[in-house]
Scaffold this active site. Structure first.
Site, short mmCIF file in Angstrom:
data_model
loop_
_atom_site.label_atom_id
_atom_site.label_comp_id
_atom_site.label_asym_id
_atom_site.label_seq_id
_atom_site.Cartn_x
_atom_site.Cartn_y
_atom_site.Cartn_z
N GLU A 1 -3.75 -4.61 9.30
CA GLU A 1 -4.01 -3.76 8.15
C GLU A 1 -3.17 -2.47 8.18
O GLU A 1 -3.69 -1.37 8.39
CB GLU A 1 -5.51 -3.43 8.04
CG GLU A 1 -6.35 -4.68 7.80
CD GLU A 1 -7.83 -4.39 7.66
OE1 GLU A 1 -8.29 -3.38 8.22
OE2 GLU A 1 -8.51 -5.17 6.98
N HIS B 1 -1.37 0.76 6.87
CA HIS B 1 -1.58 1.69 5.76
C HIS B 1 -0.35 2.58 5.61
O HIS B 1 0.61 2.21 4.95
CB HIS B 1 -2.83 2.53 6.00
CG HIS B 1 -4.10 1.81 5.66
ND1 HIS B 1 -4.47 1.53 4.39
CD2 HIS B 1 -5.08 1.31 6.46
CE1 HIS B 1 -5.63 0.89 4.38
NE2 HIS B 1 -6.01 0.74 5.64
N GLU C 1 -4.74 0.29 10.71
CA GLU C 1 -6.17 0.57 10.72
C GLU C 1 -6.85 0.03 11.99
O GLU C 1 -7.86 0.56 12.44
CB GLU C 1 -6.82 -0.04 9.48
CG GLU C 1 -8.28 0.30 9.29
CD GLU C 1 -8.83 -0.28 8.01
OE1 GLU C 1 -10.05 -0.56 7.99
OE2 GLU C 1 -8.07 -0.45 7.05
N HIS D 1 0.80 -1.22 0.00
CA HIS D 1 0.00 0.00 0.00
C HIS D 1 0.84 1.28 0.00
O HIS D 1 0.65 2.14 -0.84
CB HIS D 1 -0.93 -0.01 1.21
CG HIS D 1 -1.95 1.08 1.20
ND1 HIS D 1 -1.71 2.32 1.73
CD2 HIS D 1 -3.21 1.11 0.73
CE1 HIS D 1 -2.78 3.07 1.58
NE2 HIS D 1 -3.71 2.37 0.98
#
Length: 307
Positions: A280, A282, A297, A239
């Site tokens: 997760e 980011h 997240e 990401h």
């Protein structure tokens, strides 16, 4: 895109620490190192900007003017403040003392996302929904430039060593270069459905990016020569990406695999698994001492000390 030949297998990385428990339920997203030595984090779920002291672990949360404004990507500005994009189609600014303002953008529903300081003393941002890149002065004056695409979904943005801004075109499978006068060059990627997202100026003078759909790390020279490396795990969904200050490649987040990864210039990968399921990761920031920070997240900050 040509595939580089990965180097010899590298030893794994230590497990990151999970810090800042006071961010539960706030959906941390973007992160950057501020001029005050702190980490600054966008809290997308609560409409706040957080300041985290990496030494004392002190945490401050600064509410913005609307709880649902959705702050996204954040970057230091040339004026000593932090600048960030918002889901309500505004660009925000916050001082290191916590005073925040925001600026409306001229294109309705433009969807600002990536943001970075340019070589001209202004901030530059991508407008995902409008196929534009914008320039905002530190006084709030905005100029927008069309990229010449339709539905290209310009995403992350970085200043290159050539004095231009470079951004990923997530849905157009391309990398765009825009100079400070607004002239645009689009470089198509040969990888089908690559889905480029994060981009950074690498330590070698090239631009490096990650492809969330294809599971690759790409590299483009300022002259437009493209190369890249496939990740060992095709489900990693990388990401964000940031240069390694040691000069040895780049760090990136593996959103789909709950890991932080590192790619060396020869394509050798190393990985650090986050010690929490569903983390997760980011946004990503690397401080001058080589410490890697990621916004999760799930509501934490991850700290990786590679040495």
């Amino acid at each position: 895109m040509t595939s580089g030949t990965p180097g010899l297998p590298a030893p794994g990385l230590p497990a990151p620490d999970l810090l800042a428990p006071g961010l539960d339920g706030t959906a941390p997203y973007g992160i950057t190192a501020g001029p005050d030595g702190a980490l600054w984090v966008t809290l997308t779920g609560s409409g706040e900007i957080a300041r985290f002291d990496p030494v004392t672990h002190g945490l401050e949360r600064h509410p913005l003017d609307a709880a649902d404004c959705g702050p996204m990507v954040i970057a230091p500005g040339p004026d000593g403040a932090l600048w960030f994009t918002r889901r309500d189609h505004r660009v925000g600014r916050i001082t290191t003392g916590g005073e925040a303002v925001s600026f409306a953008l001229p294109t309705p529903g433009s969807g600002p996302y990536g943001i970075a300081a340019g070589p001209d003393g202004a901030l530059w941002y991508t407008a995902m929904n409008a196929d534009r890149v914008g320039r905002i002065s530190t006084g709030g004056e905005v100029t927008e430039y069309p990229l010449g695409t339709t539905g290209g979904f310009p995403s992350a943005l970085a200043a290159g060593a050539d004095g231009a801004l470079w951004c990923t075109l997530n849905q157009a499978n391309a990398i765009a270069r825009i100079d400070t006068g607004g002239a645009v060059t689009v470089h198509p990627l040969p990888t089908p459905a690559a889905g480029p997202v994060g981009i950074t100026a690498g330590p070698d003078g090239a631009l490096w990016w990650v492809e969330i759909a294809a599971g690759r790390v790409g590299r483009i020279t300022t002259g437009g020569e493209i190369s890249g490396f496939p990740l060992p795990d095709p489900a990693a969904r990388p990401h964000a990406i940031a240069a390694d200050p040691t000069g040895d490649g780049c760090w990136f987040t593996e959103w789909g695999a709950g890991r932080i990864g590192h790619v060396a210039p020869d394509g050798t990968f190393r990985h650090a698994r986050l010690p929490a399921p569903g983390a997760e990761p980011h946004g990503l920031a690397v401080t001058a001492d080589g410490t890697v920070w990621a916004a999760l997240e799930s509501g934490r900050l991850a700290r990786l000390r590679p040495a």
